[in-house]
Design an enzyme around this catalytic site. Sequence first.
Site, PDB file in Angstrom:
ATOM      1  N   GLU A 208       0.839  -1.212   0.000  1.00  0.00           N
ATOM      2  CA  GLU A 208       0.000   0.000   0.000  1.00  0.00           C
ATOM      3  C   GLU A 208       0.870   1.258   0.000  1.00  0.00           C
ATOM      4  OE1 GLU A 208      -2.582  -0.735   3.407  1.00  0.00           O
ATOM      5  OE2 GLU A 208      -4.096  -1.568   2.078  1.00  0.00           O
ATOM      6  N   GLU A 283      -6.340  -7.812  -1.369  1.00  0.00           N
ATOM      7  CA  GLU A 283      -6.967  -7.859  -0.052  1.00  0.00           C
ATOM      8  C   GLU A 283      -8.462  -7.621  -0.196  1.00  0.00           C
ATOM      9  OE1 GLU A 283      -5.320  -5.422   3.040  1.00  0.00           O
ATOM     10  OE2 GLU A 283      -3.268  -6.125   2.686  1.00  0.00           O
TER      11      GLU A 283
END
Length: 664
Positions: A208, A283
């Site tokens: 991320e 995710e």
Amino acid sequence: MLDIRLLKQFTMNMSRALFIFANLFLLAHSLPTLYEYYTKDGIQAGLSDAKPYFTLNNKNITIYSGSFHYFRTPRAYWRDRLRKMRAAGLNTVTTYVPWNLHEPQTGVFDFGNGGSPFQDFLHLDEFLKTAKNEDLFVLVRSGPYINSEWELGGLPSWLAKHCRTVRNSIDAKFLYFVKRYFDVLLPLLAKHQFQKGGPIIAIQVENEYANTGRHDPVYLNTLKQMYDDHGIVEILCTCDRPSEQGRGSIPGILQTANFKVDAKGHLDMLKELQPGKPLMTMEFWTGWFDHWMDPRHHTDSVTRFRTVLEQIMDYPSSVNMYMFVGGTDFRFMNGATMSVRNFSNYLPDTTSYDYDAPISENGALTPKYYAVKEAIAQRNSIKTKLPDIPEARKLVAYPSVKVTNRILISDALLYLGKPLQSEKLLAMEQLPINNNSGQSYGYIAYRKENLDIPAGAKLTIPGYVRDTILVLVNGKLVQKPPKQLSDINGFGFWIQKDSSIVLSDKDLKNATVDLIVENFGRNTLGVFVLKGLMGDVFLNSQALNNWTIIPMEFASSWIPYQVHQQEFVDTSTNSAIHKFKIHIQGDPQDTYLDMREWSKGIVTVNGFVLGRYFFLGPQQALYLPAPLLRNGDNDIVVFEHFKAPEMLKFIDRAVYETPGGLYH
Ligand SMILES: *[C@@H]1O[C@H](CO)[C@@H](O)[C@H](O)[C@H]1NC(C)=O
Ligand SMILES: *[C@@H]1O[C@H](CO)[C@@H](O)[C@H](O)[C@H]1NC(C)=O
Ligand SMILES: *[C@@H]1O[C@H](CO)[C@@H](O)[C@H](O)[C@H]1NC(C)=O
Ligand SMILES: *[C@@H]1O[C@H](CO)[C@@H](O)[C@H](O)[C@H]1NC(C)=O
Ligand SMILES: *[C@@H]1O[C@H](CO)[C@@H](O)[C@H](O)[C@H]1NC(C)=O
């Protein structure tokens, strides 16, 4: 007389039934394993993203994956959890790799049996072999940063000694340390690559990254180069929220998406970012984690979960469910959410990382598990052999045990760590210990002896306490134990700036003052905020100098048992260590410790810190897996900050409660 007609009919029916049965039997047993299906004619190619759909070894594949973190489940249970994943129809397991555990001190590595308290969880090599053995491919999210609600997002705290900032190319020191670590990690991963006969089909770089708000192609490309240099031939990927416009991506590397709802919206965006590439949801959040003091344990409807999962699969996109297996943040490994601009906004994560996942923290299968199994079975046209679901493990509540020893924490301090002398207060990370790595986890005690304290004298701590503090005068706790959520705003916790407390209402001569400070978990964004106390604290207007500093690391070798049983001082409202003995006949079973009558502290089982508890919940019981227990006598030691009951209680399930009326 025998009716020939009936007999004929019966025989025909029987043989038809047998025929059908035999076919079903053959079908089930002639299905190839995953590895047979993908590799029986040799391996020509790895996972490829060259087409708009994935191929593995030139055969189509949809990745049905789940996140399972080996460092959150005892090694003895890895196989059980992996088999359950495969039995659900998954073909891949995804794991992070936590740098802070694998390099506990600067330049000292532990990939199993390395001597750190976590050593038994760190056999990454064995984890990868077991995954392959259980017929699963592996997707590795290698860091260096992982977040994962983990201590400092998986970064070692000793970096704070060397680097001004992390996860960028501004401070070359950071990349130097990453390289030194990757020089150990990447060769280990390289030999388990699919194209070398291993299970790893892809590796995620960083995590991320767009979240940092930075644009640092030098940093990301330098990382990529390290994989190339170590002969990583499987595909690399990054993951971000697609709304961040690919800002965390690396040219030439597959982008993947993270989200919980609105599959179509996110996947549309991802598709637009990289037309012609296969889609991967790295995710898909199956549930959520808890912070201490959250109003309730996060749960999440099976309907929402299944609906979004099916939307992802039908889009179509490959998927990794985060988490698929809940786990535990053993020892001091919980991270914390924190605003780096406002230290009052600090929210540590609970010990349990159950996540309301398809497989719970204790290994039980939840309704989400069966939803996944069904959804995959309906969609995966590639039929391979699946194992039977392993039998559920029994959970027991052992009989309560009565305390055998209690020791005031101030009397135990010198057994808990080697004292250092320092003119000024030093933060944990600044201590010249552990090969100059400082202290990473646990508590730190600052002791001042021979102090004359006038009646009404105030101790003042400039700035913030990071994160909680116990003030003891001659071994006695000065502050009041917290009773409700609003007490966290008072002295002893992270919220107050420049806090102070009256040490004594009468004159004291030659007193000993202990300040015991807890690192309650570093922030998961990987931003350094040093733990403990620094600089000066004041007694009235006088700065106190010349401290004895005792690092309380609670490493596996800590031995409170050396301290002899004491004349029992009033521990009902004191910080103390409480020892329990439990005798187990035969094989230990999984259980939970019911901490509802306790206040705040940590539990150690046979020398290993099981984790923290905190009366504000929502978690009220600690999962105690059988591999941490043994046949015979077991020592359970509790360090309680405030007040302790006489008994230690067990329970056969998780308990989530928040003290009534506190939350709105
Ligand atoms: C592989 O998948 C693509 C896209 O769904 C499809 O067009 C193609 O026919 C598949 N190939 C095989 C061999 O099934
Ligand atoms: C101490 O740290 C250095 C690097 O800073 C490392 O090379 C060395 O192996 C470590 N020594 C020990 C004894 O841990
Ligand atoms: C910091 O956060 C706390 C808790 O949320 C809040 O009460 C306080 O107003 C904030 N302070 C500043 C300066 O924003
Ligand atoms: C001060 O207290 C310590 C014990 O904490 C004792 O050993 C010492 O003799 C005392 N000194 C004086 C001057 O009373
Ligand atoms: C601290 O200790 C040093 C050395 O023992 C001494 O020189 C110094 O005066 C002490 N400082 C205070 C404030 O007591």
